[in-house]
Design an enzyme around this catalytic site. Structure first.
Site, short mmCIF file in Angstrom:
data_model
loop_
_atom_site.label_atom_id
_atom_site.label_comp_id
_atom_site.label_asym_id
_atom_site.label_seq_id
_atom_site.Cartn_x
_atom_site.Cartn_y
_atom_site.Cartn_z
N CYS A 153 0.82 -1.20 0.02
CA CYS A 153 -0.05 -0.03 -0.06
C CYS A 153 0.71 1.31 -0.07
CB CYS A 153 -0.83 -0.17 1.21
SG CYS A 153 -1.92 -1.77 1.23
N HIS B 29 -3.89 6.70 1.97
CA HIS B 29 -3.83 5.26 1.36
C HIS B 29 -5.48 4.98 1.79
CE1 HIS B 29 -4.37 1.12 0.51
NE2 HIS B 29 -4.16 0.68 1.70
N ASN C 250 -10.06 -1.03 -0.73
CA ASN C 250 -8.88 -0.68 -0.68
C ASN C 250 -8.26 -1.23 -1.84
OD1 ASN C 250 -6.08 -0.95 -0.06
ND2 ASN C 250 -6.49 -1.80 1.97
#
Ligand code: UT7
Length: 330
Positions: free
Chosen positions: A113, A257, A287
């Site tokens: 990420c 993020h 996500n």
């Protein structure tokens, strides 16, 4: 020392929308569980034919178009992904070919990420030292191809989505520039968020992949990851503030993020800012790992949440663990 700025950005998500209700038909879950714990309403899943390099190509094409450069100017391609088309080589080599770029340096990085902020930092170093003038960076994933779409894998399956975002970075001749980047890692808890195979620790999976099937999907200790995320995000954002001798009030927008809306809320609380100051689009995309920051940045720009001269901070946390921030004057 030269300075670096973002001169164009673009993103691409698959057309296929998967809602929480769709998921509840595939596994034992519910819209109420998913939304209340993560803020996610829907996400995009790539179809069987769409690969990470397809999404990366489209996002790159859009970023190059917005940057209004001749693609021949590009000196380097850096791709952040944990779901590359092949185990090797990387998506970056595919993009060099598909975008018809010169035989420039091209490599993938596996910082989960945090990969987009890591890529941005790498590009910044090359441009600042004069080793490169124009760099294409991308965060791209079709990770939903790796997840277990059943009750067994539901903790992961409901959170993640596919997409890609790209940016073109160039030497800056004005005030608009990357002010700082800070990158970190801590491997001691790496098994809290990982995918074990294909890897070289385990012998024999090539011969009998069925025995090792469960190792081919990501595993997560959600509570532990959550706990670390809410500490590391504010820490690395504060590091950026301190380095640049600025206050949180000087920052127009934090583009984190997109891991979980509750994480963003906790980060806002710890920083003492309104949740509105922490950009969120997780309800639409879930996500998307390396792609989430560039997608969020593109949407924030489209929505005029960032104007020329504004200071923004990108912040990331994910598997590794890795975490990172970038302060940018737009
Ligand atoms: O990109 C960076 C990496 N990822 C993250 O940052 C994610 C960080 N972690 C999280 O976002 C949260 O921990 C989750 C959203 C993953 C989970 O939220 P939680 O509040 O920690 O969940 P919980 O512990 O309160 O609930 C877990 C329970 C378990 O049942 P029992 O053992 O309490 O009976 C699970 O089996 O919820 C169950 N569960 C589900 N139930 C319905 C787990 N996944 C699901 C699901 N639907 N999809």
């Amino acid at each position: 020392m030269k300075k670096t700025r973002i001169i164009g950005a673009g993103f691409c998500v698959p057309d296929n929308v998967v809602t929480n209700d769709d998921l509840s038909k595939m596994m034992d879950t519910s819209d109420e569980w998913i939304y209340s714990r993560s803020g996610i309403k829907e996400r995009r899943w790539a179809d069987e034919k769409t690969t990470t390099s397809d999404l990366a190509y489209e996002a790159s094409y859009r970023a190059i178009k917005q940057a209004q450069i001749d693609p021949d100017e590009i000196d380097m391609i850096v791709v952040g992904t944990l779901s590359s088309d092949y185990f090797f080589p990387g998506v970056s080599a595919q993009l060099q070919e598909r975008l018809n770029l010169r035989n420039v340096a091209a490599f993938d990085i596996k910082a989960a990420c945090s990969a987009f902020v890591y890529s941005l930092s790498i590009a910044d170093q090359f441009i600042k030292t004069g080793a490169a003038k124009t760099i294409l960076i991308i965060g791209a994933e079709t990770q939903t191809k790796l997840i277990e779409k059943s009750t067994e894998g539901r903790d992961i399956a409901v959170l993640f989505g596919d997409g890609a975002g790209a940016a073109v970075l160039q030497t800056s001749s004005n005030e608009s520039c990357i002010l700082s980047t800070h990158l970190h890692s801590e491997g001691k808890d790496l098994k809290n968020l990982w995918m074990e195979a294909p890897g070289t620790v385990e012998n024999g999976w090539v011969d009998d992949a069925k025995i090792f099937k469960s190792k081919f999907t990501p595993k997560m200790n959600g509570k532990e990851v959550f706990r670390s995320a809410v500490t590391r995000f504010p820490e690395v954002i504060n590091e950026a503030l301190k380095h640049n001798d600025i206050k949180i009030e000087d920052v127009k927008l934090i583009v984190p993020h997109q891991a979980n809306f509750r994480i963003s809320e906790a980060v806002a609380k710890r920083l003492g800012v309104d949740t509105e100051k922490v950009y969120s689009n997780i309800h639409k995309y879930g996500n998307t790992t390396a792609a989430s920051i560039p997608i969020a940045l593109c949407e924030a720009l489209e929505q005029n949440r960032i104007s020329k001269g504004d200071i923004i901070i990108l912040a990331a946390f994910g598997a590794g663990y890795t975490w990172a921030s970038a302060a940018i004057r737009w």
